[in-house]
Design a protein around this motif. Structure first.
Motif, short mmCIF file in Angstrom:
data_model
loop_
_atom_site.label_atom_id
_atom_site.label_comp_id
_atom_site.label_asym_id
_atom_site.label_seq_id
_atom_site.Cartn_x
_atom_site.Cartn_y
_atom_site.Cartn_z
N ASN A 86 29.18 68.24 43.45
CA ASN A 86 27.85 68.84 43.41
C ASN A 86 26.82 67.80 43.80
N SER A 87 25.58 68.21 43.88
CA SER A 87 24.53 67.32 44.39
C SER A 87 24.36 66.07 43.52
N GLU A 88 24.70 66.19 42.26
CA GLU A 88 24.56 65.03 41.37
C GLU A 88 25.62 63.97 41.62
N ASP A 89 26.59 64.27 42.46
CA ASP A 89 27.60 63.28 42.82
C ASP A 89 27.16 62.44 44.01
N THR A 90 26.03 62.76 44.61
CA THR A 90 25.51 61.98 45.72
C THR A 90 25.15 60.58 45.23
N ALA A 91 25.75 59.57 45.85
CA ALA A 91 25.55 58.18 45.41
C ALA A 91 26.33 57.27 46.35
N VAL A 92 26.13 55.98 46.18
CA VAL A 92 27.01 54.99 46.80
C VAL A 92 28.10 54.67 45.79
N TYR A 93 29.34 54.74 46.22
CA TYR A 93 30.48 54.53 45.35
C TYR A 93 31.09 53.16 45.62
N PRO A 106 30.95 46.53 49.80
CA PRO A 106 29.81 47.18 50.45
C PRO A 106 29.53 48.58 49.92
N GLY A 107 30.52 49.20 49.30
CA GLY A 107 30.35 50.56 48.82
C GLY A 107 30.51 51.56 49.96
N THR A 108 30.62 52.83 49.58
CA THR A 108 30.71 53.89 50.56
C THR A 108 29.81 55.05 50.11
N GLN A 109 29.00 55.54 51.03
CA GLN A 109 28.02 56.57 50.70
C GLN A 109 28.67 57.95 50.66
N VAL A 110 28.42 58.67 49.59
CA VAL A 110 28.83 60.07 49.47
C VAL A 110 27.56 60.91 49.35
#
Length: 114
Positions: A86-93, A106-110
């Motif tokens: 869902n939209s609340e999972d949008t983040a850099v992981y 470096p992380g990965t953008q979701v």
């Protein structure tokens, strides 16, 4: 120490799935607990979940039942399977040891969006 490089992020629709990968370097990977973390810009880094060296897992409440962490010690890789996003999972992981060391990848953008 163990260091990590994340991959697999991207744009996914709400309700969709995505699998992130975390490639590790370092001789102590197989005996290390590894965590997946995420950060929304301007916010703190939050723990998503952790997988122990014994393959046991724990998850933060918002993702429990939707996300699954696994590891393949032969490939020095940890995975994060994300379902029903869902939209609340949008983040850099990010992944890191648990507890986290000072060595962040470096992380990965979701991005979850229709």
């Amino acid at each position: 120490q163990v260091q990590f490089v994340e991959s697999g992020g991207g744009l996914v629709q709400p309700g969709g799935s995505l699998r992130l990968s975390c490639a590790a370097s370092g001789s102590r990977f197989s005996v290390s607990a590894v965590g997946w973390y995420r950060q929304i810009p301007g916010n703190q880094v939050d723990v998503v979940g952790i997988i122990g060296h014994d393959y046991s897992t724990v998850y933060d409440d918002p993702v429990r039942g939707r996300f699954t962490i696994s590891r393949d010690n032969a490939k020095n890789t940890v995975y994060l399977q994300m379902n029903s996003v869902n939209s609340e999972d949008t983040a850099v992981y990010f992944c890191n040891t648990a507890p986290a060391s000072g060595f962040w990848g470096p992380g990965t953008q979701v991005t979850v969006s229709s």
